[in-house]
Enzyme design. Sequence first.
Site, short mmCIF file in Angstrom:
data_model
loop_
_atom_site.label_atom_id
_atom_site.label_comp_id
_atom_site.label_asym_id
_atom_site.label_seq_id
_atom_site.Cartn_x
_atom_site.Cartn_y
_atom_site.Cartn_z
NE ARG A 219 10.12 6.12 8.55
CZ ARG A 219 9.22 5.68 7.67
NH1 ARG A 219 9.26 4.80 6.74
NH2 ARG A 219 8.15 6.70 7.61
N PRO B 154 0.77 -1.11 0.00
CG PRO B 154 -0.06 -1.05 2.16
CD PRO B 154 0.77 -1.91 1.10
CG ASN B 155 -0.19 4.27 1.22
OD1 ASN B 155 -1.06 4.86 1.07
ND2 ASN B 155 -0.22 3.72 2.72
CB ALA C 7 1.51 0.47 6.15
NE ARG D 171 3.83 6.59 1.84
CZ ARG D 171 4.19 5.42 2.11
NH1 ARG D 171 4.75 4.56 1.29
NH2 ARG D 171 4.21 4.99 3.32
CG HIS E 29 11.02 -2.20 4.64
ND1 HIS E 29 9.79 -2.09 4.56
CD2 HIS E 29 11.30 -3.51 5.10
CE1 HIS E 29 9.13 -3.20 4.94
NE2 HIS E 29 10.22 -3.90 5.52
CG ASN F 154 8.28 -2.07 0.38
OD1 ASN F 154 7.88 -2.20 1.62
ND2 ASN F 154 8.94 -0.85 0.05
CD GLU G 107 10.56 -7.47 5.84
OE1 GLU G 107 11.06 -8.69 6.42
OE2 GLU G 107 9.94 -6.55 6.39
CE1 TYR H 287 8.71 5.09 3.05
CE2 TYR H 287 7.28 6.93 3.11
CZ TYR H 287 7.98 5.51 3.55
OH TYR H 287 7.20 5.38 4.73
C1 DQA Z 1 8.27 1.20 3.79
C2 DQA Z 1 8.39 1.35 5.47
C3 DQA Z 1 7.04 0.97 5.89
O1 DQA Z 1 7.06 1.20 7.25
C4 DQA Z 1 6.19 2.00 5.33
O2 DQA Z 1 4.72 1.76 5.97
C5 DQA Z 1 5.91 1.98 4.03
C6 DQA Z 1 7.23 1.98 3.21
C7 DQA Z 1 9.72 1.41 3.01
O3 DQA Z 1 9.75 0.90 1.82
O4 DQA Z 1 10.42 1.89 3.77
O5 DQA Z 1 4.72 1.99 3.45
O6 DQA Z 1 7.89 -0.47 3.59
#
Ligand code: DQA
Length: 153
Positions: A114, A17-18, A84, A25, A107, A81, A105, A30
């Site tokens: 964080r 998501p997002n 959240a 964003r 990020h 990835n 995994e 990011y």
């Molecule tokens: C994320 C880190 C997560 O905590 C966050 O909710 C994201 C992006 C990252 O790629 O740094 O949406 O996965």
Amino acid sequence: MALEILKLLNILVLHGPNLNLLGQREPGVYGSATLNDINKLLEREAQALQVQVSIQQSNHEGVLVDAIHSMLGQHQGLLINAGAYTHTSVAIRDAIAAVNIPAVEVHLSNIYRREAFRHHSFIAAVAIGQISGFGSESYRLGLQALVSYLIKN
Ligand code: DQA
């Protein structure tokens, strides 16, 4: 022979998501690369590694779970990835465990630098490894690590 084996590898890349909003964003967290930029980077890296990638993004937990189930017989590795959902989703964790296909995994941000709620990942325990904090490079490093693992195992 090794080359023929490599060409058969098909990796599923899942963005949660997002991540469709990357570029606009929270660029301070990011970076400025868009999801399309990251996907192109992954496609170039896949070509260099001589593997195939299928790439999907969803904002919906169940869609991500379905995508993981559909890997059976189609994909040999998962680069994920989960955004959240990393910190909340037992369902995604269980899906990865259920299909029992090697997963890495990734990020963009270093989740351990964080907020405390980002320090726990439900995915980590079912992944072969995690790469966190290198921006778009996390994806390239993750793909390299996954392919290297798949060749050796
Ligand atoms: C994320 C880190 C997560 O905590 C966050 O909710 C994201 C992006 C990252 O790629 O740094 O949406 O996965």
